[in-house]
Design a protein around this motif. Structure first.
Motif, PDB file in Angstrom:
ATOM      1  N   THR A   1     -16.711  -0.492  -5.134  1.00 54.90           N
ATOM      2  CA  THR A   1     -16.519  -1.893  -4.730  1.00 54.90           C
ATOM      3  C   THR A   1     -17.648  -2.434  -3.855  1.00 54.90           C
ATOM      4  N   GLY A   2     -18.567  -1.570  -3.431  1.00 58.84           N
ATOM      5  CA  GLY A   2     -19.657  -2.014  -2.571  1.00 58.84           C
ATOM      6  C   GLY A   2     -19.255  -2.169  -1.113  1.00 58.84           C
ATOM      7  N   LEU A   3     -18.085  -1.625  -0.760  1.00 63.02           N
ATOM      8  CA  LEU A   3     -17.622  -1.668   0.631  1.00 63.02           C
ATOM      9  C   LEU A   3     -18.032  -0.382   1.343  1.00 63.02           C
ATOM     10  N   CYS A   4     -18.014  -0.385   2.664  1.00 65.79           N
ATOM     11  CA  CYS A   4     -18.246   0.873   3.380  1.00 65.79           C
ATOM     12  C   CYS A   4     -16.904   1.605   3.492  1.00 65.79           C
ATOM     13  N   VAL A   5     -16.962   2.906   3.680  1.00 63.31           N
ATOM     14  CA  VAL A   5     -15.755   3.744   3.694  1.00 63.31           C
ATOM     15  C   VAL A   5     -14.801   3.310   4.803  1.00 63.31           C
ATOM     16  N   GLU A   6     -15.345   2.994   5.962  1.00 59.61           N
ATOM     17  CA  GLU A   6     -14.503   2.580   7.087  1.00 59.61           C
ATOM     18  C   GLU A   6     -13.710   1.322   6.742  1.00 59.61           C
ATOM     19  N   THR A   7     -14.358   0.385   6.047  1.00 61.84           N
ATOM     20  CA  THR A   7     -13.673  -0.847   5.635  1.00 61.84           C
ATOM     21  C   THR A   7     -12.562  -0.527   4.636  1.00 61.84           C
ATOM     22  N   VAL A   8     -12.836   0.380   3.701  1.00 58.86           N
ATOM     23  CA  VAL A   8     -11.814   0.778   2.718  1.00 58.86           C
ATOM     24  C   VAL A   8     -10.624   1.398   3.430  1.00 58.86           C
ATOM     25  N   ILE A   9     -10.867   2.303   4.365  1.00 55.05           N
ATOM     26  CA  ILE A   9      -9.775   2.972   5.095  1.00 55.05           C
ATOM     27  C   ILE A   9      -8.938   1.944   5.849  1.00 55.05           C
ATOM     28  N   ARG A  10      -9.607   1.045   6.579  1.00 55.09           N
ATOM     29  CA  ARG A  10      -8.892  -0.009   7.330  1.00 55.09           C
ATOM     30  C   ARG A  10      -8.091  -0.914   6.398  1.00 55.09           C
ATOM     31  N   THR A  11      -8.722  -1.308   5.290  1.00 51.61           N
ATOM     32  CA  THR A  11      -8.087  -2.235   4.350  1.00 51.61           C
ATOM     33  C   THR A  11      -6.876  -1.595   3.681  1.00 51.61           C
ATOM     34  N   ILE A  12      -6.980  -0.333   3.328  1.00 49.61           N
ATOM     35  CA  ILE A  12      -5.858   0.363   2.694  1.00 49.61           C
ATOM     36  C   ILE A  12      -4.671   0.445   3.655  1.00 49.61           C
ATOM     37  N   LYS A  13      -4.944   0.716   4.926  1.00 51.53           N
ATOM     38  CA  LYS A  13      -3.864   0.733   5.916  1.00 51.53           C
ATOM     39  C   LYS A  13      -3.213  -0.638   6.032  1.00 51.53           C
ATOM     40  N   HIS A  14      -4.044  -1.688   6.013  1.00 48.56           N
ATOM     41  CA  HIS A  14      -3.532  -3.069   6.068  1.00 48.56           C
ATOM     42  C   HIS A  14      -2.692  -3.375   4.814  1.00 48.56           C
ATOM     43  N   MET A  15      -3.172  -2.924   3.634  1.00 50.52           N
ATOM     44  CA  MET A  15      -2.444  -3.151   2.387  1.00 50.52           C
ATOM     45  C   MET A  15      -1.104  -2.411   2.391  1.00 50.52           C
ATOM     46  N   GLU A  16      -1.079  -1.233   3.021  1.00 53.06           N
ATOM     47  CA  GLU A  16       0.197  -0.496   3.116  1.00 53.06           C
ATOM     48  C   GLU A  16       1.168  -1.252   4.020  1.00 53.06           C
ATOM     49  N   LYS A  17       0.664  -1.762   5.126  1.00 53.13           N
ATOM     50  CA  LYS A  17       1.504  -2.527   6.053  1.00 53.13           C
ATOM     51  C   LYS A  17       2.094  -3.761   5.366  1.00 53.13           C
ATOM     52  N   ASP A  18       1.304  -4.364   4.463  1.00 54.60           N
ATOM     53  CA  ASP A  18       1.757  -5.542   3.714  1.00 54.60           C
ATOM     54  C   ASP A  18       2.536  -5.167   2.448  1.00 54.60           C
ATOM     55  N   GLN A  19       2.811  -3.878   2.272  1.00 54.20           N
ATOM     56  CA  GLN A  19       3.593  -3.339   1.149  1.00 54.20           C
ATOM     57  C   GLN A  19       2.944  -3.602  -0.217  1.00 54.20           C
ATOM     58  N   ILE A  20       1.619  -3.688  -0.241  1.00 54.14           N
ATOM     59  CA  ILE A  20       0.887  -3.825  -1.499  1.00 54.14           C
ATOM     60  C   ILE A  20       0.754  -2.466  -2.162  1.00 54.14           C
ATOM     61  N   LEU A  21       0.650  -1.428  -1.334  1.00 48.94           N
ATOM     62  CA  LEU A  21       0.544  -0.058  -1.820  1.00 48.94           C
ATOM     63  C   LEU A  21       1.298   0.848  -0.862  1.00 48.94           C
ATOM     64  N   LYS A  22       1.390   2.125  -1.251  1.00 50.44           N
ATOM     65  CA  LYS A  22       2.079   3.107  -0.418  1.00 50.44           C
ATOM     66  C   LYS A  22       1.180   4.332  -0.304  1.00 50.44           C
ATOM     67  N   ILE A  23       1.170   4.956   0.872  1.00 47.70           N
ATOM     68  CA  ILE A  23       0.391   6.179   1.086  1.00 47.70           C
ATOM     69  C   ILE A  23       1.369   7.320   1.350  1.00 47.70           C
ATOM     70  N   GLU A  24       1.244   8.392   0.555  1.00 47.78           N
ATOM     71  CA  GLU A  24       2.060   9.596   0.745  1.00 47.78           C
ATOM     72  C   GLU A  24       1.132  10.805   0.739  1.00 47.78           C
ATOM     73  N   ARG A  25       1.135  11.554   1.825  1.00 45.55           N
ATOM     74  CA  ARG A  25       0.294  12.751   1.963  1.00 45.55           C
ATOM     75  C   ARG A  25      -1.160  12.467   1.585  1.00 45.55           C
ATOM     76  N   GLY A  26      -1.655  11.337   2.052  1.00 46.21           N
ATOM     77  CA  GLY A  26      -3.042  10.967   1.833  1.00 46.21           C
ATOM     78  C   GLY A  26      -3.338  10.345   0.482  1.00 46.21           C
ATOM     79  N   LYS A  27      -2.372  10.356  -0.441  1.00 48.16           N
ATOM     80  CA  LYS A  27      -2.552   9.796  -1.781  1.00 48.16           C
ATOM     81  C   LYS A  27      -2.107   8.340  -1.773  1.00 48.16           C
ATOM     82  N   ILE A  28      -2.841   7.514  -2.523  1.00 47.67           N
ATOM     83  CA  ILE A  28      -2.538   6.090  -2.602  1.00 47.67           C
ATOM     84  C   ILE A  28      -1.731   5.833  -3.872  1.00 47.67           C
ATOM     85  N   TYR A  29      -0.586   5.169  -3.699  1.00 44.02           N
ATOM     86  CA  TYR A  29       0.254   4.770  -4.840  1.00 44.02           C
ATOM     87  C   TYR A  29       0.291   3.254  -4.914  1.00 44.02           C
ATOM     88  N   TYR A  30       0.024   2.725  -6.103  1.00 42.93           N
ATOM     89  CA  TYR A  30      -0.092   1.280  -6.272  1.00 42.93           C
ATOM     90  C   TYR A  30       0.887   0.813  -7.330  1.00 42.93           C
TER      91      TYR A  30
END
Length: 197
Positions: A168-197
């Motif tokens: 995506t052309g993003l930096c890793v830190e931005t991806v990590i932060r964004t994924i946490k934000h997306m989980e908080k907004d219930q766009i995705l779910k994280i289980e044992r480090g795996k991303i479920y969409y």
């Protein structure tokens, strides 16, 4: 994509590559058809400051780089084994003969190339987004589109955070932060480090 027995009958051989081995380099001339028997391959480039940009990732049964056999232009990317991989390699002229003699295989190859063009259009459009959520969501929507179950959290994203960043052309830190934000907004779910969409 092409049945293994047909590949072998047209002169394909299996070559083994260790993880991180380069299969072909940017600017080399395409002379072979490549199809993965087992393994994982990435197509990438590097920016002038050394940052990796991953164009695509392929795994078992996928071919890669074959579109350039049709136009005889140098590779605009590198192909690198991500894990130990076994790849069918067939001379380009044999690939063309295989297509001429097997119209049903030709249609499969054209469909595959059309799917890849669609992916390129999606990713090119993705570059226009400034919002990292939009960038990641578009990529995840595309990946999930090949999964039968469309219910929320039914698809495990088969990429690491580093790979998501490189695609995506993003930096890793931005991806990590964004994924946490997306989980908080219930766009995705994280289980044992795996991303479920």
């Amino acid at each position: 994509m092409i049945p293994e027995n047909l590949l072998i009958s047209f002169g394909a051989e299996i070559k083994d590559y260790k993880a991180e081995a380069i299969i072909f380099r940017e600017e080399e001339s395409p002379i072979y058809y490549y199809q993965i028997q087992k393994g994982k391959i990435k197509l990438n480039n590097y920016t002038e400051n050394g940052k990796e940009f991953i164009q695509n990732i392929f795994s078992d049964g996928h071919s890669f780089g074959e579109s350039l056999l049709f136009v005889n232009r140098p590779y605009p990317m590198n192909a690198v084994a991500m894990v130990d991989s076994s790849i069918f390699i067939m001379p380009g002229q044999n690939f063309m003969e295989l297509l001429r003699n097997n119209p049903e295989i030709s249609l499969n190859v054209y469909q595959c190339l059309a799917e890849r063009m669609y992916y390129k259009y999606i990713m090119l459009y993705n570059l226009s987004f400034q919002n990292p959520v939009s960038k990641l969501k578009l990529l995840m929507d595309y990946l999930k589109s090949y999964h039968d179950d469309k219910t929320p959290y039914s698809f495990q994203i088969p990429l690491t955070r580093q790979q998501l960043a490189s695609l995506t052309g993003l930096c890793v830190e931005t991806v990590i932060r964004t994924i946490k934000h997306m989980e908080k907004d219930q766009i995705l779910k994280i289980e044992r480090g795996k991303i479920y969409y």
